[in-house]
Scaffold this motif. Structure first.
Motif, PDB file in Angstrom:
ATOM      1  N   THR A 336       0.707  -1.146  -0.040  1.00 44.43           N
ATOM      2  CA  THR A 336      -0.029  -0.082   0.143  1.00 44.43           C
ATOM      3  C   THR A 336       1.012   1.339  -0.012  1.00 44.43           C
ATOM      4  O   THR A 336       1.810   1.443   0.593  1.00 44.43           O
ATOM      5  CB  THR A 336      -1.076   0.046   1.271  1.00 44.43           C
ATOM      6  N   VAL A 337       0.371   2.368  -0.694  1.00 47.07           N
ATOM      7  CA  VAL A 337       1.031   3.502  -0.841  1.00 47.07           C
ATOM      8  C   VAL A 337       0.387   4.662  -0.406  1.00 47.07           C
ATOM      9  O   VAL A 337      -0.856   4.540  -0.758  1.00 47.07           O
ATOM     10  CB  VAL A 337       1.552   3.884  -2.395  1.00 47.07           C
ATOM     11  N   MET A 338       0.496   5.432   0.708  1.00 41.05           N
ATOM     12  CA  MET A 338       0.142   6.455   1.144  1.00 41.05           C
ATOM     13  C   MET A 338       0.173   7.758   0.238  1.00 41.05           C
ATOM     14  O   MET A 338       1.261   8.073  -0.010  1.00 41.05           O
ATOM     15  CB  MET A 338       0.116   6.884   2.440  1.00 41.05           C
ATOM     16  N   MET A 339      -0.851   8.273  -0.181  1.00 41.03           N
ATOM     17  CA  MET A 339      -0.820   9.795  -0.902  1.00 41.03           C
ATOM     18  C   MET A 339      -1.417  10.709   0.110  1.00 41.03           C
ATOM     19  O   MET A 339      -2.073  10.571   0.842  1.00 41.03           O
ATOM     20  CB  MET A 339      -1.909   9.734  -2.052  1.00 41.03           C
ATOM     21  N   VAL A 340      -0.324  11.753   0.177  1.00 36.02           N
ATOM     22  CA  VAL A 340      -0.533  12.695   1.254  1.00 36.02           C
ATOM     23  C   VAL A 340      -0.535  13.960   0.606  1.00 36.02           C
ATOM     24  O   VAL A 340      -0.402  14.305  -0.523  1.00 36.02           O
ATOM     25  CB  VAL A 340       0.649  12.608   2.426  1.00 36.02           C
ATOM     26  N   ARG A 383      -2.685  12.564   5.735  1.00 34.23           N
ATOM     27  CA  ARG A 383      -2.828  11.367   4.854  1.00 34.23           C
ATOM     28  C   ARG A 383      -4.023  11.284   4.357  1.00 34.23           C
ATOM     29  O   ARG A 383      -5.099  11.347   5.021  1.00 34.23           O
ATOM     30  CB  ARG A 383      -2.261  10.161   5.823  1.00 34.23           C
ATOM     31  N   VAL A 384      -4.296  11.034   3.161  1.00 32.68           N
ATOM     32  CA  VAL A 384      -5.284  11.272   2.063  1.00 32.68           C
ATOM     33  C   VAL A 384      -6.108   9.873   1.840  1.00 32.68           C
ATOM     34  O   VAL A 384      -6.987   9.553   2.166  1.00 32.68           O
ATOM     35  CB  VAL A 384      -5.335  12.259   1.166  1.00 32.68           C
ATOM     36  N   LEU A 385      -4.965   9.040   1.140  1.00 35.00           N
ATOM     37  CA  LEU A 385      -5.537   7.950   0.521  1.00 35.00           C
ATOM     38  C   LEU A 385      -4.589   6.674   0.455  1.00 35.00           C
ATOM     39  O   LEU A 385      -3.209   7.084   0.777  1.00 35.00           O
ATOM     40  CB  LEU A 385      -5.964   7.974  -0.991  1.00 35.00           C
ATOM     41  N   CYS A 386      -4.939   5.490   1.025  1.00 37.90           N
ATOM     42  CA  CYS A 386      -3.957   4.504   0.820  1.00 37.90           C
ATOM     43  C   CYS A 386      -4.202   3.574  -0.375  1.00 37.90           C
ATOM     44  O   CYS A 386      -5.394   2.912  -0.217  1.00 37.90           O
ATOM     45  CB  CYS A 386      -4.176   3.876   2.238  1.00 37.90           C
ATOM     46  N   GLU A 411      -4.462  18.490  -5.848  1.00 40.46           N
ATOM     47  CA  GLU A 411      -3.401  19.308  -5.989  1.00 40.46           C
ATOM     48  C   GLU A 411      -2.655  19.257  -4.821  1.00 40.46           C
ATOM     49  O   GLU A 411      -3.032  19.021  -3.608  1.00 40.46           O
ATOM     50  CB  GLU A 411      -4.297  20.771  -5.690  1.00 40.46           C
ATOM     51  N   GLY A 412      -1.238  19.148  -4.950  1.00 39.42           N
ATOM     52  CA  GLY A 412      -0.207  19.037  -4.194  1.00 39.42           C
ATOM     53  C   GLY A 412       0.160  17.704  -3.522  1.00 39.42           C
ATOM     54  O   GLY A 412       0.785  17.461  -2.776  1.00 39.42           O
ATOM     55  N   ALA A 413      -0.438  16.625  -4.167  1.00 40.79           N
ATOM     56  CA  ALA A 413      -0.358  15.152  -3.703  1.00 40.79           C
ATOM     57  C   ALA A 413       1.300  14.834  -3.972  1.00 40.79           C
ATOM     58  O   ALA A 413       1.657  15.107  -4.618  1.00 40.79           O
ATOM     59  CB  ALA A 413      -1.194  14.433  -4.678  1.00 40.79           C
ATOM     60  N   TYR A 414       1.363  14.092  -2.813  1.00 41.43           N
ATOM     61  CA  TYR A 414       2.910  13.626  -2.699  1.00 41.43           C
ATOM     62  C   TYR A 414       2.679  12.247  -2.158  1.00 41.43           C
ATOM     63  O   TYR A 414       1.860  11.589  -1.585  1.00 41.43           O
ATOM     64  CB  TYR A 414       3.578  14.426  -1.786  1.00 41.43           C
ATOM     65  N   PHE A 415       3.590  11.291  -2.490  1.00 41.00           N
ATOM     66  CA  PHE A 415       3.946   9.859  -2.320  1.00 41.00           C
ATOM     67  C   PHE A 415       5.312   9.447  -2.290  1.00 41.00           C
ATOM     68  O   PHE A 415       6.014   9.999  -3.181  1.00 41.00           O
ATOM     69  CB  PHE A 415       3.106   9.176  -3.218  1.00 41.00           C
ATOM     70  N   ARG A 416       5.812   8.424  -1.810  1.00 41.43           N
ATOM     71  CA  ARG A 416       7.052   7.922  -1.646  1.00 41.43           C
ATOM     72  C   ARG A 416       7.072   7.104  -2.825  1.00 41.43           C
ATOM     73  O   ARG A 416       6.009   6.061  -2.973  1.00 41.43           O
ATOM     74  CB  ARG A 416       7.404   7.621  -0.385  1.00 41.43           C
ATOM     75  N   LYS A 417       8.116   7.179  -3.469  1.00 33.98           N
ATOM     76  CA  LYS A 417       8.515   6.217  -4.856  1.00 33.98           C
ATOM     77  C   LYS A 417       9.104   5.036  -4.631  1.00 33.98           C
ATOM     78  O   LYS A 417       9.490   4.495  -5.629  1.00 33.98           O
ATOM     79  CB  LYS A 417       8.653   6.961  -6.053  1.00 33.98           C
TER      80      LYS A 417
END
Ligand code: AMP
Ligand code: GLY
Length: 424
Positions: A336-340, A383-386, A411-417
């Motif tokens: 799972t990847v968290m979009m923040v 933390r917005v979506l997983c 807008e502004g979404a970030y996640f670890r790649k």
């Protein structure tokens, strides 16, 4: 069964998603829930720490079982509130007593508990403002890095790891004088620094027997390569490659069994999840922390790997028959990847429209901090979506998740790649 689930994050969305698949479910309510949980039940707008509201709704809605997601109501004693109330005491609640929740609610309690039951953990000492001088001497007697932990709940921010002894002394003083972390740092645990790789292990227990759930690895730092500030968790994978049978045997014998036995021996009622935050030090597991609930985002990979009916397991917990229940898992891996929100874990904006949710078909999108505005879904937290995917192995699960993440935007979404970088 009529179920009330308390909480509003990705963990609760994953639990709601799983409960909704149970053949034993009649109706699911989530309080307060989020824009994702409403797809699996009815959201109710009251706070899990407002026990009178919980009671009112449990009685009005003829709830058969309450499932508690987050730690706060547990540490505040929601289990004991139910047990003391003649109208509620026969309604099972999945979550430990206030005494059991101290495993998370007080680091000092947890360390003493581990000491009493010979459970491997870092060496430590606890100090208060009255013993500040001794704390300073203790720091001087140690080698760095220095690990300072606020005793109480501090929203995951109460642990400082400091290289320099002079800086550690200043921080200790600031914590004990309540300037930092408020009342949570009335006591401070100073701990030996352990070097190794961390993982999260979970059990569900009825207080006597337990079922081991799949283990997971959480990525806590905001930046790639595990750099930058700590967060609530930026993603997770399950299984964990280094958690082989030999390692998990040690976890079972040295940590899980003594913990369950210890709770029983000390007559601490515990019916719920235990989260063991562990570190693998050259092949030996040590406890970094206990939590009295499931992890977030670990739940978003652990629960999808559970094949069995979760309400059957919860019923086993409620009726002290967990040992008779069957538990099965999917062989598949999950990631799972968290979009923040941009800026998280520091300042960030909310209320951004989320696009593309419906175009994700290969993965499961669990909502962490979202709200609905008519048909639109808006960001409502850091933390917005997983985004969770299965795969025949971790590489495949991770790849599929990144393909799905690419379809979602705000807008502004970030996640670890770089999920899995350290274990694959
Ligand atoms: P906690 O809130 O107790 O999980 O601590 C937050 C993080 O600090 C952990 O996930 C570890 O990365 C780190 N940490 C805590 N205690 C230690 C320790 N004794 N040695 C090394 N790292 C630690
Ligand atoms: N992911 C870590 C936690 O839930 O505390």
């Amino acid at each position: 069964m009529r179920i009330l689930l308390l909480g509003s994050g990705g963990r609760e969305h994953a639990l709601a998603w799983k409960i909704a698949q149970s053949s034993m479910l009649d109706e699911l309510f989530i309080a307060p829930g989020n824009a994702g949980t409403r797809n699996h039940g009815k959201n109710l707008s009251f706070s899990p720490t407002d026990f009178e509201s919980v009671k009112k709704h449990v009685l009005e809605l003829n709830i058969d079982m309450v499932v508690v997601g987050p730690e706060e109501p547990l540490v505040m004693g929601i289990y004991d509130f139910f047990m003391k109330d003649p109208l509620l005491k026969n309604i099972p609640l999945i979550g430990p007593s206030m005494a059991g929740a101290q495993l998370e609610g007080s680091k000092d309690f947890a360390k003493k508990f581990m000491h009493r039951h010979s459970i491997p953990t870092a060496k430590y000492a606890t100090f208060s403002y009255e013993t500040l001088e001794e704390g300073i001497k203790y720091l001087e007697s140690m080698k760095g890095p220095y690990v300072l932990k606020a005793d109480g709940l501090a929203a995951g921010k109460g642990v400082l790891i400091i290289q320099d002894v002079e800086e550690a002394k200043i921080e200790l003083q600031s914590m004990l004088s309540h300037e930092k972390f408020g009342a949570a740092s009335k006591k401070v645990v100073i701990e030996q620094f352990l070097t190794g790789i961390e993982l999260s292990v979970f059990v569900l227990t009825d207080g006597s027997s337990f079922k081991l759930l799949p283990e997971a690895k959480d990525y806590k730092r905001i930046g790639e390569g595990d750099t930058g500030l700590n967060t609530g968790g930026m993603g997770a994978i399950s299984p964990v490659p280094f958690a082989d049978a030999a390692f998990m045997d040690k976890v079972h014998n040295r940590i899980i069994v003594p913990t369950i036995k210890g709770l029983k021996q000390e007559m601490i009622p515990y019916k719920g999840f235990i989260f063991f935050g562990l570190i693998n030090v050259k092949g030996d597991p040590f406890v970094i922390e206990y939590n009295c609930r499931m992890g977030d985002p670990e739940t978003e990979v652990v629960i999808p790997r559970l094949k069995s009916d979760i309400l059957d397991l919860f019923e086993g917990v409620a009726t002290n028959t967990l040992s008779e229940r069957d538990i099965q898992f999917y062989d598949k891996s999950a990631a799972t990847v968290m979009m923040v929100s941009g800026g998280y874990p520091e300042f960030y904006e909310k209320g951004k429209v989320i696009y593309g949710l419906k175009s994700v078909v290969e993965s499961i999108v669990f909502h962490s901090g979202t709200a609905s505005d008519g048909p639109s879904v808006l960001t409502a937290g850091g933390r917005v979506l997983c985004v969770t995917s299965y795969g025949r192995n971790l590489e495949a699960a991770i790849e599929k998740t990144y393909d799905s993440v690419a379809k979602i935007s705000f807008e502004g979404a970030y996640f670890r790649k770089d999920l899995g970088f350290d274990v694959l």
